[in-house]
Design an enzyme around this catalytic site. Structure first.
Site, mmCIF file in Angstrom:
data_model
loop_
_atom_site.group_PDB
_atom_site.id
_atom_site.type_symbol
_atom_site.label_atom_id
_atom_site.label_comp_id
_atom_site.label_asym_id
_atom_site.label_seq_id
_atom_site.Cartn_x
_atom_site.Cartn_y
_atom_site.Cartn_z
ATOM 1 C CG LEU A 163 -1.922 -1.434 1.698
ATOM 2 C CD1 LEU A 163 -3.042 -0.969 2.388
ATOM 3 C CD2 LEU A 163 -2.682 -1.273 0.028
ATOM 4 C CG ASP A 164 0.565 4.041 -3.618
ATOM 5 O OD1 ASP A 164 1.784 3.745 -3.635
ATOM 6 O OD2 ASP A 164 -0.423 4.440 -3.385
ATOM 7 C CE LYS A 165 5.126 9.567 5.047
ATOM 8 N NZ LYS A 165 5.958 10.259 3.941
#
Length: 339
Positions: A163-165
């Site tokens: 998942l993106d930051k």
């Protein structure tokens, strides 16, 4: 299903599936040797100057000609090289699947489920999943290494998707190499259902359901972005996202997103490409909001058949407070069946 093995070499399927999961960018770190480390061995000096990496990994970088000095015309070839005060050492860094390259760092992790084979984790906003240029420590991988010493024997500490930051939500993480191989094959076969909730700043138009099948690759004009590409002219991969409008008004819409592939920034790119950029997603054209300060995207549902027990597992978590506040501010509603 798959025999355990201490190897950190990914299978061909794993390598193909995970090609989008690790950033291929390289970072160059320039270090000036302080007086206290004058005439210290190079590997020992690097351990003190770069504590986010293991000593074995730093020795490996030296052996791979990734370390150089302003005092030499060629890369430093020996770990026993004695550094000098004020000497500038340059180290080339890039992400690696080897868990042993990184150091354990204790951190609070919200574990939704765990057994001997895997864990399901609720990732918070702001947590980077895997070390990469600019974020070599403080990542989920570092936390997994601190949580379980055996994670060092599994590539990427068992991380099989990302998942993106600034995307919150559910992730499954393998605890053994056998489970990692099984999960990677399941993701490749589209047997892991990953569903998201997204808020766009623009109203939905047309049919309630929409299939977006647009290939994605690195944006040639901006390396930090991904983009829809023409595969006949640019490198990239096919990508497929199913979208369903859950609520809509003139302020924007709440969208249920189902991934069929797992490309980097896939939902953000696809929604931007069809004129529905995510709220507060500045990278892809989303406008800011007083109620949320990151892209309005949450992985709320994760479902798969356990690769060893054959049990059907389905996990669902509520929308985070910032996304609920954003919905309320826009006059949108969260469907009762998802609460």
């Amino acid at each position: 299903m798959h025999p355990d093995t201490p190897s950190n070499t990914l299978s061909p399927i794993a390598a193909e599936v995970d090609a989008d999961e690790l950033d291929a960018e390289v970072e160059e770190r320039r270090l000036e040797i302080p007086p206290l480390l004058h005439r210290e061995r190079l590997d020992r000096a690097l351990v003190q100057l770069m504590p986010e990496f293991s000593r074995n990994h730093l020795k490996h970088l030296i052996e791979q000609a990734c370390v150089s000095s302003n005092a030499l015309a060629i890369p430093i070839a020996k770990v026993a090289y004695l550094v000098k005060a004020a000497e500038t050492i340059t180290v080339r860094l890039q992400p690696t699947a080897m868990s042993q390259a990184y150091v354990p760092q204790a951190m609070p992790l919200d574990i939704v489920y765990e057994d001997a084979h895997l864990r399901v984790i609720l990732k918070p906003v702001g947590l980077v999943v895997h070390p990469a240029p600019g974020n070599w420590s403080g990542t989920l991988l570092n936390g997994l290494l601190a949580l379980d010493a055996s994670a060092a024997q599994v590539p990427r500490a068992g991380i099989v998707h990302r998942l993106d930051k600034d995307t919150s939500g559910l992730m499954v993480v393998a605890r053994t190499r056998a489970c990692m191989d099984a999960l990677v094959e399941m993701i490749a076969a589209r047997e892991v259902a990953r569903e998201y909730l997204a808020i766009s700043q623009r109203p939905w138009r047309g049919e309630v359901h929409r299939e977006v099948e647009l290939p994605i690759g690195r944006d040639p004009r901006q390396r930090l972005r991904m983009a829809v590409v023409d595969l006949e002219r640019q490198s990239g991969k096919t990508a497929h996202t199913s979208l369903e409008c859950l609520d809509n008004n003139d302020q924007g819409c709440l969208v249920h997103c189902t991934l069929h592939t797992g490309r980097t920034h896939q939902i953000r790119v696809h929604m931007g490409a069809i004129g529905l950029p995510l709220l507060a997603d500045g990278l892809y054209g989303g406008a800011g909001s007083p109620n949320i300060h990151r892209q309005a995207l949450h992985a709320f549902s994760l479902a798969f058949v356990h690769p060893f027990s054959a049990e059907s597992l389905h996990f669902q978590v509520a929308l985070p407070a910032d996304m609920q506040a954003a919905l309320a501010g826009m006059g949108l509603h969260y469907p009762p069946q998802l609460e």
